[in-house]
Design an enzyme around this catalytic site. Structure first.
Site, short mmCIF file in Angstrom:
data_model
loop_
_atom_site.label_atom_id
_atom_site.label_comp_id
_atom_site.label_asym_id
_atom_site.label_seq_id
_atom_site.Cartn_x
_atom_site.Cartn_y
_atom_site.Cartn_z
CB CYS A 185 -11.09 -3.63 10.58
SG CYS A 185 -10.48 -2.84 12.06
NE ARG A 241 -10.08 -5.79 5.06
CZ ARG A 241 -9.79 -4.95 4.07
NH1 ARG A 241 -9.30 -5.41 2.94
NH2 ARG A 241 -10.01 -3.68 4.21
CD1 TRP A 279 -3.72 -4.34 12.02
CD2 TRP A 279 -4.34 -2.18 12.03
NE1 TRP A 279 -2.59 -3.57 11.91
CE2 TRP A 279 -2.94 -2.25 11.92
CE3 TRP A 279 -4.94 -0.93 12.07
CZ2 TRP A 279 -2.14 -1.11 11.83
CZ3 TRP A 279 -4.14 0.21 11.99
CH2 TRP A 279 -2.76 0.10 11.86
CG ASN A 327 -12.03 -1.39 7.29
OD1 ASN A 327 -11.98 -1.66 6.10
ND2 ASN A 327 -11.02 -0.88 7.92
N GLY A 328 -12.27 1.36 9.56
CA GLY A 328 -11.98 2.75 9.23
C GLY A 328 -11.75 3.56 10.50
CD GLU A 333 9.04 -5.47 -2.12
OE1 GLU A 333 8.88 -4.31 -1.68
OE2 GLU A 333 8.23 -6.38 -1.88
CE LYS A 338 7.38 -8.33 0.93
NZ LYS A 338 6.97 -7.27 0.12
CD GLU A 358 5.98 -6.74 4.40
OE1 GLU A 358 4.94 -6.16 4.71
OE2 GLU A 358 6.30 -6.96 3.22
CG HIS A 387 28.04 9.23 0.35
ND1 HIS A 387 28.82 10.33 0.10
CD2 HIS A 387 28.10 8.47 -0.77
CE1 HIS A 387 29.31 10.25 -1.13
NE2 HIS A 387 28.88 9.12 -1.68
CE LYS A 422 -2.17 -8.44 0.22
NZ LYS A 422 -0.75 -8.69 -0.08
C1 AGP Z 1 4.13 -4.93 1.40
O1 AGP Z 1 4.46 -6.24 1.61
C2 AGP Z 1 2.91 -4.46 2.08
N1 AGP Z 1 1.80 -5.30 1.96
C3 AGP Z 1 2.62 -2.97 1.83
O2 AGP Z 1 3.81 -2.25 1.81
C4 AGP Z 1 1.80 -2.65 0.56
O3 AGP Z 1 2.57 -2.81 -0.58
C5 AGP Z 1 1.29 -1.20 0.67
O4 AGP Z 1 0.47 -1.10 1.81
C6 AGP Z 1 0.52 -0.76 -0.55
O5 AGP Z 1 -0.58 -1.56 -0.80
P1 AGP Z 1 -1.36 -1.50 -2.17
O6 AGP Z 1 -0.45 -2.00 -3.21
O7 AGP Z 1 -2.55 -2.37 -1.96
O8 AGP Z 1 -1.72 -0.07 -2.40
#
Ligand code: AGP
Length: 601
Positions: A2, A27, A73, A99-100, A476, A480, A483, A499, A596
């Site tokens: 949010c 967000r 969100w 937001n929360g 990583e 990517k 997501e 394994h 985000k």
């Molecule tokens: C990765 O592409 C995401 N945006 C997510 O995994 C992100 O790295 C994670 O939520 C941590 O966020 P931060 O670095 O703002 O703490």
């Protein structure tokens, strides 16, 4: 998680709110709503993205010079028109955006229902409007009622609140969710994140947990929610520009941010060059080292473990912050150094881990991108990554800049502790300075990677393998892809393949082998051959041309020390994920179900 925004001044509020919400859409993007005031409150809201609703509801035509807005969100209640914010009380005079998560909303709702309040939505947020309405019955001022009501809430909240009966002010509250005030000339802003109001001001005030702000067009006052006493707040000037927060001709923020990496890494290097030795001196004495982070930042933490272990002979425990806070209470102590990695500085799990570390007397060093964010205020030491604002939900330039500063720190620590040969450190430093050029070079693979994405568009599963520090790149790269393209992907250490996961390799399954030259290169080639024997589709990244013979696709990478390779090798994998996402019709900037900054646990 949010986004909220507020405006009070002389301009038409609706236009500023809609534009600001667009910048906060990363967000959350399942519903939108705004409330403005001109004599009475005007509310428009609905499920959907801002661009659709802006036209459908004629949001920008709403009247008045003050208002608050929200992009959602969903946590409580499905995304629909009724659950979209703002939420109001029974009289329709109090409007709230949130937001929360309000953890005790069910018990509050049932108490309020018993007192005759009627609820319209399934959200946790709506209780806040009714609670204030209830408190207003026996309070002489709106502010008094607000405090009384808010002290009943448990959970995380950044709130924007508007009252029809108080035409000169807006109210904003922060507890465990980000909120920042923007200080203009004869106008004031508030938002979950700075880019929302960056076209108008770069002067900001960060609210801390348990604070609320009373904002009029010419002034703001910040007070403690518990005591009601005024607090002195510093006004910070942020050096982000509007261009940084815009697409500048790129179709998506993510692609722009991938291409910004040479510059971002350069800023990360030069922004820390003079100070990193001092930080290294301060942390050198700690025997117990922990790294806490989530998601991409956690992967930077995995790389950090290899860097600190190889260069500074320091054993490092890397933990997801969400686990650390519950499992490490008896382990972390005043002899511990806890490194928290977080681009936003607002991730709820990471902040909780920092708070635990502080409570146990540990020294906390945060690696953060957003200046003034909560993590920076909770920590003893801060290293900024200087990546500039990152709008795409998928972290790209913030990851490579995190890796850059962690590499610098490990080199500086090795120097302080005298753990490796000085010539080797010099060589690493010289290569570090060349990183922007190397990244620029691998960005040149974009067309080749796009063709590869076209070939692989319908594959269901991808595997990413690496050894040593390249495990971080494997994890990583897989994250990517998952997501933004919604293709199943796994990142793992190549040694682990036999394994179990090898059972999943069959004809045509893409396996991305991250294979820089180094002490395990030969082992990687053996793992690649094991995949070839099962007819997997090997895409290898490395500097040794022998790889071409054993791979379907080979991406020749610059010759660079293995310890620096993650900063360069991740770039083609970001591009692969990006192009697969776009070819599959996804919006890489706004992946489904994700936001985000994850400001709730
Ligand atoms: C990765 O592409 C995401 N945006 C997510 O995994 C992100 O790295 C994670 O939520 C941590 O966020 P931060 O670095 O703002 O703490």
């Amino acid at each position: 998680m949010c986004g909220i925004i507020g405006y009070i001044g002389e301009r038409e509020a609706a236009e500023i709110l809609v534009e600001g919400l667009k910048r906060l859409e990363y967000r959350g993007y399942d519903s939108v709503g705004i409330v403005t005031e001109k004599g009475e409150l005007f509310i428009k809201k609905g499920a959907g993205k801002i661009d659709e609703l802006k036209e459908k509801l004629k949001l920008h035509e709403m009247p008045g010079n003050r208002g608050i807005g929200h992009t959602r969100w969903a946590t409580h209640g499905i995304p629909n028109d009724i659950n979209a914010h703002p939420h109001t009380d029974c009289t329709g005079k109090i409007a709230v955006v949130h937001n929360g998560i309000i953890e005790n909303y069910l018990e509050l709702r049932s108490e309020l229902e018993k007192k005759g309040h009627t609820f319209k939505s399934d959200t946790d947020t709506e209780v806040i409007a009714h609670l204030i309405e209830e408190a207003l019955k026996d309070s002489s001022t709106f502010e008094g009622a607000l405090r009384k009501a808010l002290l009943k809430l448990r959970g995380s909240f950044a709130l924007g609140i508007m009252y029809a009966g108080d035409k000169e002010r807006l109210y904003f509250v922060r507890n465990e969710s980000p909120l920042v005030l923007g200080i203009g000339n004869g106008e004031m802003f508030a938002a979950s994140d700075i880019p929302a109001f960056l076209p108008y001001t770069n002067k900001v005030v960060f609210l801390d947990d348990g604070e609320y702000a009373v904002v009029s067009k010419d002034a703001f006052t910040v007070k403690d929610l518990g005591t009601g006493k005024e607090k002195k707040k510093e006004i910070h000037e942020i050096n982000w520009t509007l261009e940084m927060a815009e697409k500048q001709g790129y179709p998506h923020f993510m692609l722009k941010e991938i291409h910004e990496q040479p510059k971002a890494v350069k800023e990360a290097i030069y922004g820390n060059l003079e100070t990193i030795d001092k930080v290294a001196e301060e942390i050198a004495k700690y025997e117990k080292m922990f790294v806490v982070a989530m998601g991409t930042s956690y992967h930077a933490g995995i790389a950090a473990k290899y860097l600190f272990q190889r260069l500074a002979n320091k054993p490092v425990l890397v933990e997801e912050a969400s686990e650390f806070r519950y499992e490490f209470e008896n382990i972390v102590d005043e002899n511990s150094l806890v490194i928290a990695i977080t681009q936003s500085g607002e991730t709820a799990d990471t902040l909780a881990a920092i708070r635990l570390a502080k409570k146990k007397g540990a020294k906390v060093l945060s690696i953060v991108n957003v200046v003034g964010s909560m993590a920076t205020r909770l920590s003893d030491l801060v290293i900024y990554t200087h990546a500039g604002p990152e709008i795409g939900v998928a972290a790209t330039k913030t990851y490579t800049t995190q890796l850059t500063v962690l590499t610098m720190l490990a080199i500086a620590l090795a120097k302080v502790l005298n753990t490796v040969d000085e010539d080797y450190l010099k060589k690493l430093k010289a290569e570090l300075l060349k990183l922007p050029r190397y990244i620029e070079a691998v960005l040149g693979y974009e067309n080749k990677i796009k063709s590869l994405a076209e070939e692989l568009i319908d594959r269901r599963d991808f595997f990413y393998i690496g050894r040593g520090i390249s495990v971080a790149t494997a994890l990583e790269g897989a994250l990517k892809l998952k997501e933004i393209s919604y293709i199943h992907a796994e990142g793992l250490s190549a040694g682990e393949l036999k394994h179990g996961p090898l059972a999943l390799i069959e004809e045509g399954v893409p396996v991305v082998a991250i294979s820089p030259s180094g002490k395990t290169f030969d082992k990687m080639v053996s793992n690649i051959q094991e995949v070839n024997a099962r007819k997997g589709f090997v895409i290898s990244l490395g500097d040794n041309e022998e790889l071409e013979k054993v791979s379907k696709v080979f991406l020749k990478m610059p010759k660079i020390d293995e310890l620096l390779s993650p900063i360069v090798y991740i770039v083609p994998l970001q591009l692969l994920a990006y192009h697969l996402a776009v070819l599959r019709g996804n919006d890489p900037d706004k992946p489904r179900n994700l936001a985000k900054s994850v400001t709730v646990e």
